[in-house]
Design an enzyme around this catalytic site. Structure first.
Site, PDB file in Angstrom:
ATOM      1  N   ASP A 343     118.307 -67.621 -29.653  1.00 17.59           N
ATOM      2  CA  ASP A 343     117.745 -67.304 -28.356  1.00 17.59           C
ATOM      3  C   ASP A 343     117.133 -65.905 -28.418  1.00 17.59           C
ATOM      4  OD1 ASP A 343     117.581 -68.002 -25.461  1.00 17.59           O
ATOM      5  OD2 ASP A 343     118.774 -66.170 -25.271  1.00 17.59           O
ATOM      6  N   GLU A 374     113.237 -68.087 -30.908  1.00 23.80           N
ATOM      7  CA  GLU A 374     112.154 -67.704 -30.004  1.00 23.80           C
ATOM      8  C   GLU A 374     111.622 -66.354 -30.478  1.00 23.80           C
ATOM      9  OE1 GLU A 374     113.125 -69.111 -25.573  1.00 23.80           O
ATOM     10  OE2 GLU A 374     114.625 -67.747 -26.355  1.00 23.80           O
TER      11      GLU A 374
END
Ligand code: CA
Length: 662
Positions: A343, A374
């Site tokens: 994340d 990400e």
């Protein structure tokens, strides 16, 4: 006594002297259990003293709750406090009371492998006893590059629908993944859950956070609660609300393993979504153990907020970097995890990401473990010591086996994730003003086909291995909802607009899958993308309800034709390795054919080997609602898939072909 300010702490922790004096790299922190004794070690270099507290239960609200005593821990070198408890300590709960500058905080163990309800107390566990039957034979499946297809799912969403056919007490739990023959409303005909995934042909499930998170109260099972879980409490403990008993620390561990085992038996790998970039709040075990060490502080002494959650962690600090590496390896070794999705990876530094990769590579068959993340942040986060953030622009600095979510591919196909009406290549509406014209979008799709390995933008992946090709994930609109917004002009407050079937949108959705699965890179779909999943137009459903979020198994069968299309295109990808071999040469060798209509795309991809069904494939994309007659290149061609049933005819004798638009 005057206490240090965050800036003073920062200065201390950033100094070379501190690191040299206190860096501790042995892997024996936390509780090391043996039948006759357990050794506890805490790294707390700023503490005056540390006590260890023992309890019979994970909280005071349970029957038999009792404190069994508190004992002073012994200070050793490197800021370590140690305590040896004699006798069999299995299933005893414990905490530490850490005294920093006279401020005493009771904290769970940041290295805890088990915990009680809501993760408030750690538990001493005999991990061997948590292994399900046959666990010693459980292996991570070997999944070839060409077969890699990732399916992103939230554990509760997967089976909480009452039509899921899953045993009621397992609905929304880890154990739903162990039921292999569930059908829609137990009709015995239409597979749901695991059997459905198997039929679809996906090869990895990517689980939204399933480490212990804080936003769902595990002690209340009767109340409907929902959260995605991006709020970590204990990084090395499974989430309790997905277990059948969150009070007994053994249960969640065993059931998590049963889930992994069942998926592995079906040849499906398990990827965890990990959130090391921030904690639920600053009232964390990190902060209670070594105040401000684990967090990033800006020059004004404020906590960095690049996560938009208020407390970015500092991966560039050596002990936290080590913590992440150990934690990831622990999940692989203990739970046989097949991959990790980071994340907000852009909040971590490149060096940390590459070191995690290095550590995974050293494990047995470790090079097969997927890593992707990400490549962005939600805001600015000040890194120390010239650390370089793992953002998209720096993808070329990451190991080739660390991939990024490719927002360029995502947005060029169907438009911006932030602006509901802005469309992409497949849904472009000439009546709506937007910054990119069809020519630009067409070019971007061509780059997407080559997984952006053709220097088509200002980021430079080393090969298609570094690109996750996708259009939708848990964040933002579902693909279906985005297509509703971009193709209709109605009152979007009316949920029916999103719920009802629309043939035009079904066709566009098929087209999207056609692009994603013929692009280089690793394909990724959000659960339900193949089933017209709708959140009724909501773009951020993280804490709403299961009604909005869960997979709707009845709907999945109302859109069975869409599922069938995804299934076919996934199979075609597997039957022709150049689509997914993730090789730079293959990406480079793709040739685009010149066509009169500039919005049409045609390319030939060669290199099928003896195990492949075809030697080369010609792909056409026609994003408009019109038929187009196209000359075929020389040779004999078979029709394998298209938007019309006519495309299933097989051998083709004509020299030209009509490609049907949406
Ligand atoms: Ca929890």
């Amino acid at each position: 006594m005057e206490r240090k300010t965050p800036l003073q702490w920062k200065e201390l922790f950033s100094s070379k002297e501190f690191e040299e004096k206190y860096f501790y790299d042995k892997d024996d922190l936390g509780a090391v259990y043996k039948k006759d004794s357990t050794i506890f070690k805490v790294w707390a270099p700023t503490a005056k003293g540390v006590n260890i507290n023992f309890y019979l239960t994970g909280s005071d609200k349970e029957d038999k709750a009792k404190c069994l005593g508190s004992f002073s821990m012994e200070k050793e070198d490197k800021g370590i406090f140690k305590y040896i408890a004699k006798g069999d300590m299995k299933n005893i709960y414990y905490t530490f009371s850490v005294d920093v500058e006279g401020d005493i905080k009771e904290t769970a163990d940041i290295y805890a492998k088990a915990s009680g309800v809501n993760g408030q107390r750690s538990m001493i566990v005999d991990l061997l006893e948590t292994n399900p039957k046959g666990w010693e034979n459980d292996k991570r499946p070997i999944i070839q590059n060409k077969d890699k297809v990732i399916y992103e799912i939230h554990i509760k969403d997967f089976s909480s629908d009452e039509n899921s056919g899953i045993t009621p007490e397992y609905q929304g739990k880890y154990l739903a993944f162990t039921e292999k023959n569930s059908t829609l409303n137990n009709d015995g005909k239409n597979p749901t859950c695991l059997k459905y995934l198997k039929q679809l042909g996906i090869t990895y499930v990517h689980l939204l956070p399933c480490f212990d998170y804080g936003s769902v109260d595990e002690s209340i099972s009767s109340k409907e609660q929902f959260n995605w879980g991006y709020d970590p409490i204990n990084y090395n403990v499974p989430e309790g609300s997905y277990s059948t008993n969150p009070f007994d620390g053994n249960v969640r561990i065993k059931e998590f393993k049963q889930m992994v085992q069942s998926l592995h038996e079906e040849g499906i790998g398990v990827i965890m979504d990990v959130v090391y970039n921030h904690t639920y709040s600053l009232n964390s075990w990190f902060q209670y153990t070594v105040p401000y060490y684990y967090y990033r502080i800006d020059e004004n002494g404020r906590l960095a907020n690049g996560s938009m959650c208020g407390n970015d962690t500092a991966s560039e600090r050596k002990m936290f970097q080590n913590y992440i590496i150990n934690s990831v390896c622990y999940w692989v070794n203990e739970y046989h995890i097949d991959g990790f999705r980071f994340d907000l990876m852009g909040l971590h530094d490149i060096d940390t990401m590459n070191k995690i990769r290095e550590a995974l590579d050293k494990l047995p068959n470790g090079k097969d473990i997927l890593m992707y993340g990400e490549p962005w942040t939600a805001g600015f986060s000040p890194m120390e010591n010239n650390a370089v953030p793992a953002v998209k622009a720096n993808v070329n600095l990451l190991d080739e086996n660390i991939a990024i979510f490719c927002d360029n591919t995502r947005d060029s196909i169907k438009g911006s994730v932030f602006k509901s009406k802005i469309a992409g290549y497949v849904n472009r509406n000439e009546n709506i003003k937007q910054s990119k014209n069809m020519k630009q979008l067409t070019n971007e799709i061509k780059h997407s086909v080559k997984a952006w390995c053709d220097k088509g933008a200002n980021f430079y992946p080393k090969s298609p291995k570094q690109i996750i090709s996708y259009v939708s994930s848990h964040d933002n609109y579902t693909l279906w909802d985005k297509l509703v917004y971009t193709t209709k002009n109605e009152d979007f407050k009316n949920p029916e607009i999103f719920i009802k079937r629309d043939e035009n949108i079904v066709q566009i959705n098929k087209m999207v899958s056609g692009i994603i699965f013929t692009c280089q890179g690793i394909p990724f779909i959000q659960a339900g993308e193949e089933a017209a999943r709708t959140k009724q137009g909501l773009d951020n459903s993280y804490n709403t309800s299961s009604t909005i979020n869960q997979l709707d198994w009845k709907r999945a069968y109302e859109f069975k034709d869409l599922f069938d299309y995804y299934k076919k295109i996934i199979q075609i990808r597997k039957d022709f390795s150049p689509f997914g071999n993730l090789d730079l040469n293959t990406a480079n060798s793709i040739t685009f054919l010149p066509l009169q209509k500039k919005y049409l795309i045609a390319f030939i991809i060669e290199g099928g080997n003896k195990d492949d069904k075809w030697s080369k494939i010609l792909v056409y994309y026609n994003p408009k609602n019109s038929k187009q007659k196209i000359e075929l290149p020389q040779g004999e061609w078979n029709l394998i898939l298209g938007n019309s049933e006519d495309w299933e005819k097989g051998y083709l004798q004509e020299k030209s072909v009509t490609i049907f638009g949406i």
